[in-house]
Design a protein around this motif. Structure first.
Motif: not given
Length: 762
Positions: A734-737, A749-752, A758-759
């Motif tokens: 969550w904190d990574r958006g 899938r998680i990495w994507t 990030k984008e």
């Protein structure tokens, strides 16, 4: 007499033979000279058969017969496999379709049986399969969960056999109109398959008058009934048995086309025949589960109390109707529609869609995990949007203990519940207060930590009655049951309970199951019903038996009243104290054989509702997307536990199964409907290294709907694990958006999701 037993664990009596390789599975019971069967299977997801030439295959060494749909019709076998039709929103039966034992003109899913070969060896049968010439016109496959597109069945051109509704739409609409906050969440539940340790298998032999059919399933009476109807036999001409079974998961409770084709081959040849599926066949032809897309909406007032809940669901039925209902989600979603929450009104709209994927949808508790996962993930999202803790929003909305019995908008009546107490204990044992420190420690290592909560409830039962037969022997007793163990430890818990009730020696009790000749009716195993319903039946039979012996002893010994306590018959004013075995010996001496066998059918007052709080923590490596399950706690209200260790084992297994779907498992198909995950090289089952120690804690509130106070536990672990794991993953991200996750939570899938988030911030 004790209604609750001693609830003390004893070693599983089945394990000695299972762990020493002396179990009697289907492949171990085949008589000498049994022919081997192999199936020609559909090579495409959807195709019209234009030619089927078996001449070259029949000429091969060892081949005794090859049967096709035309051969079955020539023998007068034209029936369709049994299926249950759900009613639509107007109360009309869903649309019926024909499912033959062998594809008749049209192939509707990859792996559908087209022809059966009988040969002296498995290798010869497989060689003959490869020599059959099958010509077909491939047709476009329907794979998405929307009506329309290429028709799977001509009689259902829109691929929508059932459109179902439950609830008060006007009340729900009014509640949403006045809501202070609405949470909406779309969830996809990925399709999974069972991967039972022992794949499906069957044996059949026709002796000229009677069919003996054996299979590794979950009950014999449904198969007896349907085999007789399908093959145009009288019920008394069919004898169905089940040996040891290596895993069922609901998938093995249903009838399959291979079984009917094999039985007819036995009748046609007059020889014993057997089919042993391999793993590739299982991936293609076993019934699958899940695979649905849902939109859930929760309406809250200004105090964060739920006003209403509504769900729109599209479910993949596979290519044919199921024996568990045209859309099992209709029934099962409704049973747990509102979970453990005090919700004034709710609606459920379900569309069942035909696709050219797996045969049908219906196993592994289909409907229960889907409904709870959807609700619990939506509750978790609501907590984030409203700024509440996941525990607090649940505590605020629980059905209070004073409200039971409680009638839900899903038209179920919960008998009891102590949801707040269970969740509070989970919060303490799970050290929710210490999570912030653990998260900081993970971040110091460059990892993302998340905590996930799920509070589940499920309804158990299936058939609500069962019979038990107790036959007293010189060394103990035989207990005849109508359920069927497929790994749960029934032989142990049934014998233990009978010993607790009667004082009979545990080692002297033989549990007899899986034989349609030995007990006239049984509901089989499924829906977490077995130990609850069968133990209630055993209690009823023992009470009847004790009453009969009490009357006998009062007449013989001329003392009254006789009572039975702690395994001893006694009466005031008499020095005679007899165990049940001694009373049985006296009955033999007096020629009272009628006292040596007792049977009673018991019907339960209603369903019971296992529930519990599952709390887990995961760590995610943001560089690779890899997820690791670090902690898992299950605080479950399973009612009175007959055998605590067996219950804990069931929960452990269910949690691991839930981990499999949540993190690794996914049946995938290409654009033409070809199965891409057809082996264990492609379909990722959980491994031992994936799972940490699972802590199980019992926090019971005895059910009022059965005399023992049990609630069942077979699916509890899976029902709780799916949303707990999904919620934990979202919490970590969550904190990574990242604002949405779907199963399976694979590293890619998680990495994507992390890269997309990030984008989005750039």
């Amino acid at each position: 007499m004790r209604a609750f037993g001693k609830a003390q664990g004893v070693l599983r009596r089945e394990d000695l033979r299972f762990l020493t390789g002396t179990g009697r599975y289907l492949s171990d019971i085949l008589p000498e000279g049994t022919l081997s069967a192999a199936f020609l299977r559909a090579p495409v997801a959807h195709g019209v058969i234009t030619g089927l030439d078996t001449a070259d295959a029949m000429a091969l060494p060892g081949v005794h017969a090859i049967l096709t749909a035309e051969d079955l019709k020539a023998a007068g076998i034209t029936a369709s496999l049994w299926a249950v039709l759900a009613k639509d929103r107007l109360g009309r039966p869903g649309r019926a379709t024909h499912r033959p034992a062998l594809a008749d003109g049209v192939m509707r899913h990859m792996g559908e049986p087209v022809a059966i070969v009988l040969a002296e060896t498995q290798a010869q049968a497989q060689d003959a399969v490869e020599a059959i010439v099958l010509d077909y016109d491939e047709k476009p496959a329907h794979l998405n969960l929307f009506p329309g597109g290429p028709a799977v069945h001509a009689e259902v051109p829109d691929n929508l056999p059932v459109d179902w509704h439950l609830g008060d739409a006007e009340a729900v609409e009014a509640a949403f109109a006045k809501a202070a906050h609405v949470t909406r969440l779309s969830v996809r539940q990925n399709r999974v398959t069972t991967v039972s340790m022992e794949p499906r298998a069957a044996f059949a032999h026709w002796d000229g008058e009677r069919l003996h059919f054996a299979y590794n399933g979950q009950g014999v009476w449904g198969h007896k009934r349907e085999l007789a109807k399908f093959l145009n036999l009288r019920p008394e001409q069919v004898h169905v048995t089940t040996p040891d079974v290596g895993g069922g998961f609901g998938m093995k409770s249903m009838q399959y086309p291979e079984q009917y084709a094999l039985a007819q081959a036995a009748i046609a040849l007059g020889l014993p025949v057997a089919w042993l599926s391999d793993r590739s066949e299982a991936m293609l032809a076993d019934n699958g589960a899940r695979d649905l897309e849902s939109l859930a909406e929760l309406a809250f007032d200004a105090d964060h109390k739920i006003l209403a809940y509504r769900v729109q669901n599209r479910s993949n039925l596979g290519a044919y109707n199921s024996q568990f209902g045209q859309n099992i989600q209709c029934e099962m979603f409704s049973k747990v529609l509102t979970g453990v929450y005090d919700i004034p009104c709710a609606t459920l709209d379900v569309q069942g869609i035909y696709t050219n994927t797996t045969p049908v949808d219906a196993y592994r508790g289909a409907g229960r995990p889907e409904a709870i996962t959807l609700l619990e993930r939506t509750m978790d999202m609501a907590a984030r949007e409203l700024g509440l803790s996941p525990l607090k929003i649940r505590q605020r909305n629980f059905i209070p203990e004073g409200a039971f019995p409680y009638r839900t908008p899903g038209e179920m009546t919960y008998d009891v519940g102590s949801f707040g107490r269970v969740l509070a204990r989970a919060g303490t044992l799970g050290d929710v207060a210490g999570f912030a420190q653990r998260r900081a420690e993970s971040e110091a290592k460059g990892l993302l930590r998340g905590m996930g909560l799920s509070y589940y409830i499920e309804s158990i039962l299936g058939e609500d009655s069962e019979a038990a037969v107790v036959e007293l022997t010189e060394t103990g007793a035989r207990l005849y049951v109508g359920t069927q163990s497929n790994g749960q430890g029934h032989e142990t818990v049934y014998a233990q309970y009978l010993a607790d009730l009667t004082g009979l020696p545990f080692d002297g009790i033989e549990v007899v199951q899986g034989d349609s000749d030995l007990i006239t009716r049984g509901g089989g195993t499924g829906g977490s019903r077995s130990v609850t319903v069968q133990s209630a039946a055993t209690l009823g039979t023992v009470e009847q038996m004790v009453a009969a012996f009490t009357a006998f002893l009062e007449a013989e010994i001329e003392a009254a009243p006789f009572t039975f306590d702690e395994g001893i018959f006694s009466a005031p004013g008499s020095n005679r104290r007899l165990t049940l075995m001694e009373a049985a010996d006296l009955a033999r001496q007096k020629g009272r054989k009628d006292l040596l066998r007792h049977e009673k059918r018991t019907q339960l007052a209603g369903r019971s509702f296992p529930n519990g709080a599952h709390l887990c923590e995961v760590e995610i490596d943001p560089e690779t997307g890899a997820l690791r399950l670090d902690r898992y706690l299950a605080v479950d209200d399973l009612g009175v536990l007959m055998h605590p260790q067996l219950a804990e084992g069931q929960v452990h297994g269910g949690v691991v199964q839930g981990f499999g779907q949540a993190v690794t498992e996914d049946l995938r198909f290409d654009d033409d409907g070809q199965l891409l995950t057809g082996s264990l090289m492609d379909y990722a089952m959980p491994r031992a290294a994936d799972v940490p120690f699972i802590r199980f804690v019992s926090e019971p509130t005895p059910s009022k709907n059965n005399p023992i106070g049990m609630k069942g536990c077979g699916e509890a672990g899976t029902v709780g694990a799916l949303s707990a794991l999904s919620n934990a993953a979202l919490d970590a991200l969550w904190d990574r958006g990242v604002r949405h996750v779907d199963m399976p939570l694979t590293p890619l899938r998680i990495w994507t999701w992390l890269q997309d988030a990030k984008e989005a911030t750039r």
